[in-house]
Design a protein around this motif. Structure first.
Motif, short mmCIF file in Angstrom:
data_model
loop_
_atom_site.label_atom_id
_atom_site.label_comp_id
_atom_site.label_asym_id
_atom_site.label_seq_id
_atom_site.Cartn_x
_atom_site.Cartn_y
_atom_site.Cartn_z
N GLY A 1 0.81 -1.20 0.00
CA GLY A 1 0.00 0.00 0.00
C GLY A 1 0.85 1.26 0.00
O GLY A 1 2.08 1.22 -0.01
N ARG A 2 0.15 2.38 -0.01
CA ARG A 2 0.81 3.67 -0.07
C ARG A 2 0.91 4.28 1.32
O ARG A 2 -0.08 4.41 2.03
CB ARG A 2 0.04 4.61 -0.99
CG ARG A 2 0.04 4.18 -2.45
CD ARG A 2 -0.63 5.23 -3.33
NE ARG A 2 -0.55 4.88 -4.75
CZ ARG A 2 -1.00 5.65 -5.74
NH1 ARG A 2 -1.56 6.81 -5.44
NH2 ARG A 2 -0.89 5.27 -6.99
N MET A 3 2.10 4.64 1.68
CA MET A 3 2.36 5.31 2.95
C MET A 3 3.75 5.92 2.89
O MET A 3 4.57 5.55 2.03
CB MET A 3 2.27 4.34 4.13
CG MET A 3 3.27 3.20 4.09
SD MET A 3 3.36 2.31 5.65
CE MET A 3 4.18 3.53 6.70
N SER A 4 4.00 6.86 3.74
CA SER A 4 5.33 7.44 3.84
C SER A 4 6.21 6.58 4.74
O SER A 4 5.70 5.89 5.63
CB SER A 4 5.25 8.86 4.41
OG SER A 4 4.48 9.69 3.58
N PRO A 5 7.52 6.57 4.52
CA PRO A 5 8.40 5.86 5.45
C PRO A 5 8.18 6.38 6.87
O PRO A 5 8.01 7.59 7.09
CB PRO A 5 9.80 6.19 4.94
CG PRO A 5 9.60 6.51 3.49
CD PRO A 5 8.26 7.15 3.38
N ALA A 6 8.16 5.49 7.82
CA ALA A 6 7.83 5.87 9.20
C ALA A 6 8.60 5.01 10.17
O ALA A 6 9.06 3.91 9.84
CB ALA A 6 6.32 5.74 9.43
N VAL A 7 8.72 5.54 11.38
CA VAL A 7 9.33 4.83 12.50
C VAL A 7 8.23 4.51 13.50
O VAL A 7 7.44 5.38 13.87
CB VAL A 7 10.44 5.66 13.17
CG1 VAL A 7 10.97 4.95 14.38
CG2 VAL A 7 11.56 5.92 12.19
N CYS A 8 8.17 3.28 13.94
CA CYS A 8 7.17 2.84 14.91
C CYS A 8 7.87 2.12 16.06
O CYS A 8 8.87 1.44 15.86
CB CYS A 8 6.15 1.90 14.27
SG CYS A 8 5.35 2.58 12.80
N LEU B 1 16.80 5.80 4.96
CA LEU B 1 17.11 5.15 6.23
C LEU B 1 17.76 6.12 7.21
O LEU B 1 17.46 6.09 8.41
CB LEU B 1 18.04 3.95 5.98
CG LEU B 1 17.44 2.78 5.20
CD1 LEU B 1 18.47 1.65 5.09
CD2 LEU B 1 16.17 2.27 5.86
N LEU B 2 18.65 6.97 6.71
CA LEU B 2 19.29 7.96 7.59
C LEU B 2 18.25 8.91 8.18
O LEU B 2 18.33 9.28 9.36
CB LEU B 2 20.34 8.75 6.82
CG LEU B 2 21.69 8.05 6.60
CD1 LEU B 2 22.57 8.89 5.68
CD2 LEU B 2 22.39 7.82 7.93
N HIS B 3 17.30 9.30 7.38
CA HIS B 3 16.25 10.19 7.86
C HIS B 3 15.50 9.57 9.04
O HIS B 3 15.29 10.20 10.09
CB HIS B 3 15.28 10.53 6.72
CG HIS B 3 14.19 11.47 7.11
ND1 HIS B 3 14.28 12.83 6.96
CD2 HIS B 3 12.97 11.23 7.67
CE1 HIS B 3 13.17 13.40 7.40
NE2 HIS B 3 12.35 12.45 7.82
N GLU B 4 15.10 8.32 8.88
CA GLU B 4 14.35 7.65 9.95
C GLU B 4 15.24 7.35 11.15
O GLU B 4 14.78 7.42 12.30
CB GLU B 4 13.73 6.36 9.41
CG GLU B 4 12.82 6.55 8.21
CD GLU B 4 11.70 7.54 8.46
OE1 GLU B 4 11.22 7.62 9.61
OE2 GLU B 4 11.30 8.24 7.51
N LEU B 5 16.49 7.02 10.92
CA LEU B 5 17.40 6.75 12.04
C LEU B 5 17.68 8.00 12.87
O LEU B 5 17.83 7.93 14.09
CB LEU B 5 18.71 6.16 11.52
CG LEU B 5 18.64 4.72 11.01
CD1 LEU B 5 19.94 4.33 10.33
CD2 LEU B 5 18.32 3.75 12.15
#
Length: 248
Positions: free
Chosen positions: A169-176, A202-206
């Motif tokens: 599906g469509r979603m933005s990269p996210a951290v949970c 990956l750097l953005h989420e990290l």
């Protein structure tokens, strides 16, 4: 007490939000996004502090609160007579009737509405949390890019383990996740990104994890539940989330 707390908190925090919003607009191209983000976090700190120390949410209320008056000592009642005859006991105690139930005042109805909306928003937050947790459990692990994740962790100075999963599906990269974080990526995005772009995502989420943004976002949601009646707080929370993305 709720109304006594709400009014000073409303005008004080509203004034602070207006000042921070003006600084954000004036200094948007002159200072770093992380500085503007720190300015917006002052609003959250203000919401955690009472407007005055004399309110029930302040420490002074519990440390120096006036003690209730002590119970008056009981006195013996005597009948004094000046003749030999016994006093006439004509006193008949009146019947003790239970007081009528008090009607709910306007402040009481305000409290009922306040609690009802807050509980409803909290239940909705729990439902959304359960939906995200179910999506994380159903997501597929992305083992093929474990080396890219490892190199990105070194660059982001992220010492603790992070899981990488893909979802449909469509979603933005996210951290949970608070204690066992997971980076969720849509499968279509993973298939179209180049290696350099994938590492940048990956750097953005990290960096979100390194800065503790997951915890700040949770605090925002809880404060929004408590202060749902504050119109400018909805604007402030939107600006905080935008400034957070720009800072990362």
């Amino acid at each position: 007490q709720l109304l006594t707390f709400a009014w000073p908190m409303l005008w004080q925090s509203s004034l602070l939000i207006v000042v921070v919003f003006a600084l954000d607009l004036l200094l948007a191209r002159k200072i770093r996004a992380s500085v503007r983000y720190a300015l917006w976090l002052v609003v959250l700190v203000k919401l955690l502090l009472p407007p005055t120390l004399a309110l029930p949410s302040g420490p002074a209320w519990w440390l120096f609160h006036a003690q209730p008056p002590t119970k008056e000592p009981a006195f013996n009642h005597y009948v004094v007579t000046y003749d030999a005859s016994a006093p006439a006991m004509n006193f008949v105690p009146s019947a003790v009737l239970p007081p009528p139930p008090p009607p709910l005042s306007g402040a009481g109805w305000t409290l009922v509405v306040f609690v009802t909306v807050s509980v409803g928003l909290l239940l909705w937050l729990i439902v959304r949390w359960w939906q995200v947790a179910r999506m994380v459990r159903r997501a597929k692990s992305l083992e093929a890019h474990s080396d890219v994740l490892a190199s990105a962790r070194v660059l982001a100075k992220r010492r603790f383990a992070v899981r990488l999963k893909t979802v449909e599906g469509r979603m933005s990269p996210a951290v949970c996740g608070w204690f066992r974080p997971v980076i969720l990526l849509p499968r279509e995005l993973v298939e179209t990104l180049s290696p350099g772009q994938f590492r940048a995502v990956l750097l953005h989420e990290l960096f979100h994890l390194r800065r503790g943004d997951v915890w700040v976002n949770c605090a925002q949601a809880l404060l929004q539940i408590v202060y749902w009646w504050h119109p400018l707080l909805w604007l402030a929370n939107a600006r905080i989330r935008q400034a957070r993305e720009e800072a990362v």
